[in-house]
Write a protein that holds these residues in place. Structure first.
Motif, short mmCIF file in Angstrom:
data_model
loop_
_atom_site.label_atom_id
_atom_site.label_comp_id
_atom_site.label_asym_id
_atom_site.label_seq_id
_atom_site.Cartn_x
_atom_site.Cartn_y
_atom_site.Cartn_z
N ILE A 129 30.96 -14.16 -2.57
CA ILE A 129 32.50 -14.76 -2.63
C ILE A 129 33.36 -14.22 -3.71
O ILE A 129 32.91 -14.37 -4.85
N TYR A 130 34.55 -13.66 -3.28
CA TYR A 130 35.44 -13.40 -4.16
C TYR A 130 36.67 -14.30 -4.11
O TYR A 130 37.16 -14.52 -2.84
N SER A 131 37.47 -14.11 -5.02
CA SER A 131 38.73 -15.01 -4.91
C SER A 131 39.79 -14.24 -5.84
O SER A 131 39.45 -13.60 -7.02
N ALA A 132 41.02 -14.38 -5.46
CA ALA A 132 42.26 -13.82 -6.26
C ALA A 132 43.45 -14.19 -5.71
O ALA A 132 43.48 -14.77 -4.51
N ILE A 133 44.46 -14.03 -6.40
CA ILE A 133 45.79 -14.55 -6.02
C ILE A 133 46.68 -13.15 -5.49
O ILE A 133 46.76 -12.22 -6.40
N VAL A 134 47.09 -13.29 -4.32
CA VAL A 134 48.00 -12.07 -3.70
C VAL A 134 49.23 -12.32 -3.50
O VAL A 134 49.57 -13.52 -2.96
N ASN A 135 50.35 -11.48 -3.87
CA ASN A 135 51.50 -11.82 -3.46
C ASN A 135 52.03 -11.11 -2.05
O ASN A 135 51.24 -10.47 -1.27
N GLU A 136 53.41 -11.27 -1.94
CA GLU A 136 53.50 -10.76 -0.48
C GLU A 136 53.73 -9.27 -0.32
O GLU A 136 54.00 -8.81 0.86
N LYS A 137 53.48 -8.46 -1.26
CA LYS A 137 53.58 -7.17 -1.26
C LYS A 137 51.88 -6.53 -1.04
O LYS A 137 51.67 -5.46 -0.92
N GLY A 138 51.05 -7.32 -1.02
CA GLY A 138 49.70 -7.26 -1.05
C GLY A 138 49.12 -6.71 -2.18
O GLY A 138 48.03 -6.08 -2.14
N GLU A 139 49.69 -7.42 -3.56
CA GLU A 139 49.18 -6.96 -4.69
C GLU A 139 48.33 -8.03 -5.26
O GLU A 139 48.73 -9.35 -5.21
N ILE A 140 47.41 -7.69 -5.79
CA ILE A 140 46.40 -8.96 -6.53
C ILE A 140 47.02 -8.93 -8.14
O ILE A 140 47.27 -8.05 -8.50
N ILE A 141 47.64 -10.22 -8.20
CA ILE A 141 48.23 -10.52 -9.38
C ILE A 141 47.21 -11.21 -10.44
O ILE A 141 47.84 -12.04 -11.27
N SER A 142 46.37 -11.25 -10.10
CA SER A 142 45.24 -12.31 -10.91
C SER A 142 43.91 -11.38 -11.02
O SER A 142 43.69 -10.54 -10.48
N GLU A 143 43.17 -11.95 -11.98
CA GLU A 143 41.75 -11.43 -12.06
C GLU A 143 41.09 -11.78 -10.66
O GLU A 143 41.09 -12.73 -10.20
N VAL A 144 40.19 -10.94 -10.29
CA VAL A 144 39.20 -11.26 -9.34
C VAL A 144 38.01 -11.91 -9.79
O VAL A 144 37.42 -11.21 -10.67
N GLU A 145 37.67 -13.10 -9.19
CA GLU A 145 36.54 -13.90 -9.65
C GLU A 145 35.70 -13.68 -8.57
O GLU A 145 35.78 -13.44 -7.36
N LYS A 146 34.34 -13.59 -8.83
CA LYS A 146 33.01 -13.26 -7.97
C LYS A 146 32.04 -14.59 -8.18
O LYS A 146 31.79 -14.92 -9.27
N TYR A 147 31.56 -14.78 -7.40
CA TYR A 147 30.32 -15.94 -7.26
C TYR A 147 29.59 -15.32 -6.25
O TYR A 147 29.70 -14.74 -5.17
N LEU A 148 28.20 -15.76 -6.39
CA LEU A 148 27.18 -15.48 -5.57
C LEU A 148 27.11 -16.51 -4.46
O LEU A 148 27.54 -17.80 -4.72
N THR A 149 27.22 -16.19 -3.20
CA THR A 149 27.03 -17.07 -1.97
C THR A 149 25.84 -18.07 -2.15
O THR A 149 24.66 -17.74 -1.93
N PRO A 150 26.12 -19.27 -2.24
CA PRO A 150 24.93 -20.23 -2.11
C PRO A 150 24.20 -20.11 -0.79
O PRO A 150 24.64 -20.05 0.07
N LYS A 151 22.91 -20.74 -0.85
CA LYS A 151 22.23 -20.78 0.35
C LYS A 151 22.65 -21.87 1.34
O LYS A 151 22.31 -22.10 2.58
N THR A 152 22.85 -23.04 0.60
CA THR A 152 23.21 -24.26 1.70
C THR A 152 24.76 -24.40 2.00
O THR A 152 25.78 -24.12 1.13
N PHE A 153 24.93 -25.00 3.10
CA PHE A 153 26.29 -25.36 3.46
C PHE A 153 27.05 -26.14 2.36
O PHE A 153 28.28 -25.84 1.98
#
Length: 289
Positions: free
Chosen positions: A15-39
């Motif tokens: 799972i990745y996350s980041a903040i994106v502006n209206e120009k399609g630019e990623i304007i924050s660090e991209v954070e990464k998580y391993l996808t857990p096994k349970t809901f």
């Protein structure tokens, strides 16, 4: 004031996350998580990300595995590579801000359409060649989703004799031939070696046997592209994903245009980057065309 989206890309393993502006630019660090096994653990990761950043953005945009409904608020069915209860996720309840959800391949296709390789092309198809094959279709500058949101699944038949079982449960789908998994199975069939890997093939691509394997795999991709071009008459087909670097774009374009019964089109490599799913979901959620 320019608007921003918190984009969250959900896959079966990461799972990745980041903040994106209206120009399609990623304007924050991209954070990464391993996808857990349970809901519940997956939901907890979503809440952790959102609670950290929702006050900084205008909307929450999910790019996710699985087909997404036309209301862009839920998953239509199980994807097989994530917790089986995942389609029951109530995305709207995760934030006090508006939550927008789109399929990852559709989102990536939109990113290519707005800022990438198919920019200013009203009709395009994107194929993501990885372990499987993802697809996104843009028609008349709109993302084509079908009547319920499930369009773009690349599971049309390549042959009729039940030669290869596909991940969808059926046989001989395009994905079973054009994917990285498909390349391995082609390699096994041609070499007679069940231990051969895709790495073996691409690392030794100049050897006659490996060249033959790659040519067969590439021609299977070609056959699928010809069929898609005949149905949709696109401006271009965009190829993305980890396996796209091993295909000869010029060869595919030349050969496909020889055989189609529709009008000439281009084949191009994706240019919106590794986080195109997040970018596309953000652009869709922000209403950027």
């Amino acid at each position: 004031m320019a608007k921003k989206a918190l984009a969250i890309d959900v896959g079966g393993t990461k799972i990745y996350s980041a903040i994106v502006n209206e120009k399609g630019e990623i304007i924050s660090e991209v954070e990464k998580y391993l996808t857990p096994k349970t809901f519940n653990e997956i939901k907890a990761v979503f809440k952790e990300i959102i609670e950290k950043y929702e006050d900084l953005v205008d909307v929450i945009a999910f790019s996710t595995c699985g087909a997404v409904n036309n209301q862009n608020n839920g998953i239509l069915g199980s994807t097989g590579n994530i917790a089986k209860e995942y389609p029951a996720m109530d995305f709207k309840s995760l934030s006090k801000k508006t939550v927008f959800v789109e399929n990852d391949a559709n989102a990536a296709a939109w990113a290519e359409h707005v800022i990438g390789a198919s920019k200013e092309m009203p009709y395009s198809i994107m194929l993501t060649l990885g372990t499987g094959v993802g697809g996104g279709i843009i028609l008349d500058n709109k993302l084509y989703k079908g009547k319920n949101g499930a369009a773009g699944e690349m599971h049309f038949k390549m042959r009729t004799d039940k030669h290869r079982k596909c991940t969808c449960g059926s046989y001989d789908c395009f994905e079973a031939y054009a994917s990285g998994t498909g390349l391995k199975r082609t390699a096994e069939e041609i070499s007679g070696d069940s231990e051969i890997t895709t790495y073996d093939v691409v690392a030794n691509k100049d050897r006659p046997l490996m060249k033959k394997i790659l040519e067969k795999w590439q021609n299977d991709i070609l056959e699928g592209i010809i069929g898609l071009a005949n149905i949709f008459d696109p401006d271009c087909v965009v190829l993305s994903g980890s396996m796209a670097e091993f295909v000869d774009i010029d060869y595919l374009e030349k050969e496909a245009n020889k055989e189609i019964v529709t009008t000439p089109f281009r084949i191009v490599k994706a240019s919106a980057g590794n986080y195109s799913g997040m970018i596309g979901a953000a652009l869709l959620a922000l209403g950027v065309k």
